[in-house]
Design an enzyme around this catalytic site. Structure first.
Site, PDB file in Angstrom:
ATOM      1  N   PRO A 244       0.900  -1.109   0.192  1.00  0.00           N
ATOM      2  CA  PRO A 244       0.000  -0.121  -0.057  1.00  0.00           C
ATOM      3  C   PRO A 244       0.895   1.391   0.078  1.00  0.00           C
ATOM      4  CG  PRO A 244      -0.681  -1.595   1.685  1.00  0.00           C
ATOM      5  CD  PRO A 244       0.581  -2.116   1.290  1.00  0.00           C
TER       6      PRO A 244
ATOM      7  N   LYS B 167      -3.631  -4.631   5.956  1.00  0.00           N
ATOM      8  CA  LYS B 167      -2.444  -4.984   5.547  1.00  0.00           C
ATOM      9  C   LYS B 167      -1.424  -4.646   6.662  1.00  0.00           C
ATOM     10  CE  LYS B 167      -3.891  -5.293   1.123  1.00  0.00           C
ATOM     11  NZ  LYS B 167      -3.265  -6.182   0.017  1.00  0.00           N
TER      12      LYS B 167
ATOM     13  N   ILE C 164      -2.760  -3.322  -3.538  1.00  0.00           N
ATOM     14  CA  ILE C 164      -3.390  -4.661  -4.065  1.00  0.00           C
ATOM     15  C   ILE C 164      -4.606  -5.349  -3.541  1.00  0.00           C
ATOM     16  CG2 ILE C 164      -2.551  -7.076  -4.824  1.00  0.00           C
ATOM     17  CD1 ILE C 164       0.274  -5.876  -4.840  1.00  0.00           C
TER      18      ILE C 164
END
Length: 119
Positions: A2, A33, A65
């Site tokens: 990220p 994440k 992602i």
């Protein structure tokens, strides 16, 4: 993977290591994440206007992602807007955040891509 990038007309003096750490933790938490992959970039002192005046404003991109989408982006916005308003004084109506969902094959890391790393 990220990456949160903010370009703003706010002075560099307001961009502290503590702020970067707060944003990093917030991005990791909202996306679910590991923070070890999160990158936060703030580009201060930009010559910017919004609606014809140079009051505090900015444009941002949150790249990840996965973990982005119609409902998820509302959640991410609800986390990021108040933090940027509190810490930098950028009003909600003077900041755009663009959410960029990238495929694992489009993000490189350690000489390969996340498609290879994640399988």
């Amino acid at each position: 993977m990220p990456h949160f990038r903010l370009e703003t007309n706010i002075s560099k003096s307001k961009v502290t290591p503590e702020l970067l750490k707060k944003l990093s933790a917030a991005v990791a938490k909202t996306l679910g994440k590991p923070e070890s992959y999160v990158v936060v970039t703030i580009v201060p002192d930009q010559l910017m206007t919004w609606g014809g005046d140079d009051k505090p404003c900015g444009t941002a991109t949150l790249m990840s992602i996965g973990c982005l989408g119609v409902e998820q982006n509302k959640k991410h916005a609800a986390v990021l807007y108040p933090l940027l308003k509190k810490e930098l004084g950028i009003p909600d109506d003077r900041l755009y955040i663009t959410f960029s969902d990238q495929s694992s094959s489009n993000v490189g890391y350690t000489g390969t891509t996340f498609q290879t790393i994640l399988g």
